[in-house]
Scaffold this motif. Structure first.
Motif, mmCIF file in Angstrom:
data_model
loop_
_atom_site.group_PDB
_atom_site.id
_atom_site.type_symbol
_atom_site.label_atom_id
_atom_site.label_comp_id
_atom_site.label_asym_id
_atom_site.label_seq_id
_atom_site.Cartn_x
_atom_site.Cartn_y
_atom_site.Cartn_z
ATOM 1 N N VAL A 199 46.134 36.706 35.381
ATOM 2 C CA VAL A 199 45.039 36.447 36.317
ATOM 3 C C VAL A 199 45.630 36.326 37.715
ATOM 4 N N GLY A 200 45.191 37.193 38.629
ATOM 5 C CA GLY A 200 45.706 37.165 39.990
ATOM 6 C C GLY A 200 46.761 38.230 40.211
ATOM 7 N N TYR A 201 47.313 38.229 41.429
ATOM 8 C CA TYR A 201 48.314 39.243 41.784
ATOM 9 C C TYR A 201 49.494 38.631 42.526
ATOM 10 N N GLY A 202 49.742 37.363 42.286
ATOM 11 C CA GLY A 202 50.902 36.730 42.895
ATOM 12 C C GLY A 202 50.706 36.314 44.333
ATOM 13 N N SER A 203 49.479 35.995 44.718
ATOM 14 C CA SER A 203 49.200 35.649 46.110
ATOM 15 C C SER A 203 49.981 34.403 46.538
ATOM 16 N N ALA A 204 50.500 34.465 47.756
ATOM 17 C CA ALA A 204 51.237 33.350 48.335
ATOM 18 C C ALA A 204 51.011 33.374 49.834
ATOM 19 N N VAL B 37 43.907 40.600 36.473
ATOM 20 C CA VAL B 37 42.458 40.566 36.332
ATOM 21 C C VAL B 37 41.937 39.473 37.245
ATOM 22 N N HIS B 38 40.621 39.498 37.501
ATOM 23 C CA HIS B 38 40.121 38.547 38.482
ATOM 24 C C HIS B 38 38.813 37.878 38.090
ATOM 25 N N ASP B 39 38.215 38.272 36.953
ATOM 26 C CA ASP B 39 36.981 37.606 36.525
ATOM 27 C C ASP B 39 36.794 37.798 35.030
ATOM 28 N N HIS B 40 35.664 37.306 34.515
ATOM 29 C CA HIS B 40 35.397 37.355 33.086
ATOM 30 C C HIS B 40 35.393 38.790 32.568
ATOM 31 N N ARG B 41 34.741 39.691 33.278
ATOM 32 C CA ARG B 41 34.598 41.073 32.795
ATOM 33 C C ARG B 41 35.938 41.781 32.717
#
Length: 388
Positions: free
Chosen positions: A229-234, A210-214
């Motif tokens: 929260v997030g997708y494992g960005s590196a 997920v990426h925000d409140h909604r």
């Protein structure tokens, strides 16, 4: 109030912040780091450190997952990864790393990774990998994508699954996919109602990203025990922003999800959903800041990839790197063989590294102690400052 900026006539955007943009600001008494607890509990499962591994084959072999569990963290197998598709995974990884190290063509390793993932998922291999983890006596967790969750979950449950992770780049409460039912209609849209799916299970489910409140609140309303929260960005390994134009400012996103957690707690009269940060966590300081922003636990990537136990042998790639037509990641070398440390040293030290790459638990304890907090829930109240 949201900080909106106008970047063109009639177009506004929200100002957001990455973890590197914020700092922890101690403002109360200090305490001994020995007088702090990093324990984390989700449902009936308790862990001495609030860590998971990003569900990629670079980190999650049955053996490395077992070692994570024995160390006090939660290891997660990729239910759609190499151990579910091939019997000779070690030789496949040898070839993959050899291609990555050759430097002949940057995309060659990604193409080979896609070829490896083109092999069908074999339920017998997947069940064997899950059973091996279960028999080792550690908590058994497996990641599946939303589109494959219904078909894979029964075999996982039979093999002894204890925590299911439904994980994608961005996940929603209802995922619509196209399936071939063998009829004249061709491909038919078939939605996965995550709420119905979770309600039929007797085990906790962690869902994300997920990426925000909604999106966080919607995922919590499905009955998930935790949201990612997030997708494992590196940096250097994940290219979701470049490929899809989608980015997750982690500090803001974690704070948004924590606010959704409070709203859902009030909405349900007391049901607590855990927030798990997954992305841009490259040092122990990043881990501390993620929890300070409101995360209950974090999903580690490059930090674990530098350990001797990681099957990627010092290389890291996100789970989305093997997508069959839209890869969103590359292979990133985070440590050469003679620089790789034991998993135990990465997690609990001792450390001679001044950059926050070793003794992640010890650094988190020290940060909590400097700010005067005894446990993770208290530490979420610490003061923060924003750079600029």
């Amino acid at each position: 109030m949201r900080d909106l900026v106008e970047f063109g006539m009639g177009r506004t955007a929200r100002r957001t912040y990455e973890l590197e943009d914020i700092s922890i600001v101690p403002s109360r008494r200090t305490r001994s780091s020995k007088n702090t607890s990093t324990a984390w509990q989700i449902d009936a499962y308790r862990f001495e450190m609030p860590f998971l591994n990003h569900p990629t084959d670079a980190l999650g072999s049955p053996e490395s997952v077992i070692e994570l569990g024995r160390s006090g963290a939660l290891g997660v197998l990729n239910g759609e990864g190499l151990w579910a598709r091939h019997e000779d995974v070690e030789s496949k990884l040898d070839e993959l790393i050899s291609i990555a190290e050759s430097d002949e063509e940057p995309s060659a390793a990604v193409r080979f990774l896609q070829e490896l993932h083109a092999a069908p998922i074999r339920p017998d291999l997947l069940s064997s990998a899950v059973s091996k983890v279960r028999e080792a006596g550690v908590t058994t967790a497996v990641r599946v994508s939303p589109q494959h969750a219904p078909e894979l979950t029964p075999a996982l449950l039979e093999a002894g699954l204890e925590i299911l992770v439904v994980h994608g780049t961005i996940i929603s409460a209802e995922h619509v996919t196209l399936v071939d039912r063998g009829s004249e209609d061709g491909l038919v849209a078939e939605p996965l109602n995550l709420k119905t799916f979770i309600s039929d299970l007797d085990i906790p489910v962690i869902a994300g990203g997920v990426h925000d409140h909604r999106t966080a609140l919607h995922s919590m309303r499905t009955g998930a025990a935790g949201v990612i929260v997030g997708y494992g960005s590196a940096e250097g390994a994940t290219t979701t922003n470049e490929v899809l134009g989608i980015g997750v400012p982690m500090a803001t996103a974690i704070a948004d999800a924590a606010a959704a957690r409070r709203d859902y707690l009030d909405e349900t009269g007391g049901r607590y959903v855990h927030v798990i940060a997954d992305g841009d966590l490259h040092t122990s300081g990043d881990v501390a800041k993620a929890i300070a922003c409101g995360a209950d636990a974090v999903s580690l990537g490059t930090l674990l990839a530098a350990s001797k136990e990681a099957p990627g042998r010092g290389w890291y790639w996100p789970s989305a790197a093997a997508h069959p037509d839209t890869p969103r990641g590359a292979l990133l070398q985070v440590a050469v063989d003679d620089q790789r440390e034991s998993l135990q040293r990465v997690l609990t030290g001792p450390s001679d590294d001044p950059d926050g790459l070793l003794n992640v638990v010890g650094a988190l304890r020290r940060s909590m102690a400097k700010a005067g907090y005894a446990d993770l829930k208290e530490f979420q109240k610490v003061g923060l400052s924003v750079r600029g």
